[in-house]
Design a protein around this motif. Structure first.
Motif: not given
Length: 262
Positions: A190-193, A220-232
């Motif tokens: 996850t975005r926390f790990t 899902f955080a990585l998928a979100f990032q790969r869609l072009g968003f800043d998951a952090a």
């Protein structure tokens, strides 16, 4: 024969004045105001008690020394999401004797050579085949196929894939498990790990490969990032969340949320 009487919860509805008739460990009949045969031992839940089916914990890493705590708390079955094959053998021995819960097990976790498990102490992360290891190192397709075959031979119920697996090994492991008729669970971080900086496969890719359960809502955080968003710093919009939910549904997969209390 044994009769349990009192208020019964069947997982959906609360039934007052219910009776559960049991013989030789098998439930014969469940109903309201059932006649109780003469000579039956009756255990009544009382005004403050409730009869309910055994609980199932979908994600544990159990240990034999506290296995008895599960049935004492009403948990009669656990889905063990990663343990050495030696530990799984001991847990199943306890289950057979009635001292522990039934165990639905993945056995040894499969991960890449940069696995977080390398920091967990000597003997935790080892080459494929060691019965004492918590995780096996996979570097290629051949390793993946061999590892799944070894887990099948050990009698696991599912296969657990972790975040550092290279995509080709990940895909090969899923396919090999499918060839053996076994489902695959995965923890992708996850975005926390380590989900944003250490994971190799994201949730959408894993679902597309045929993974059946996503543990911890990971990947899902990585998928979100790969869609072009800043998951952090950004949270998915409703449209993105619907896209993720649709991917789970279309894959016929299950999301296993978990709660860790620190």
């Amino acid at each position: 024969m044994l009769a349990l009487t009192g208020c019964l919860f069947d997982g959906d509805t609360l039934h007052p004045h219910a009776t559960v008739l049991i013989q030789d460990g098998v439930i014969l009949e469940v109903g309201t105001n059932l006649p109780i045969p003469a000579g039956t031992l009756v255990l009544d839940a009382g005004p403050d008690g409730t009869i309910l089916p055994g609980l199932i914990d979908l994600h544990v890493h159990a240990r034999p020394d506290y296995a008895h705590w599960f049935p004492e708390a009403g948990v009669t079955t656990v889905r063990d999401a990663g343990n050495s094959l030696d530990v799984i053998r001991d847990l199943r021995t306890l289950a057979h004797s009635g001292e522990g819960p039934r165990v639905y097990a993945s056995g040894t976790i499969l991960d890449g050579e940069d696995s977080i498990f390398q920091h967990f102490g000597e003997g935790v992360l080892i080459e494929v085949g060691d019965q004492r290891a918590g995780a096996w190192i996979l570097q290629n397709v051949q390793d993946a196929q061999g590892a799944v075959d070894a887990l099948v031979a050990a009698g696991v119920d599912t296969v657990k894939l972790y975040e550092q697996l290279p995509p080709d090994a990940f895909q090969a492991a899923v396919q090999r498990a499918r060839d053996h008729g076994l489902p695959v669970m995965t923890d992708l971080g996850t975005r926390f790990t380590r989900g944003l900086d250490g994971a190799r496969v994201d949730a959408l890719e894993a679902l597309d490969m045929g993974v059946r359960t996503i543990e911890h809502a990971s990947g899902f955080a990585l998928a979100f990032q790969r869609l072009g968003f800043d998951a952090a710093t950004q949270f998915p919009t409703d449209d993105v969340l619907r896209q993720f939910a649709r991917a789970v549904v279309d894959a016929g997969a299950v999301l296993v949320p978990t709660l860790s209390v620190h």
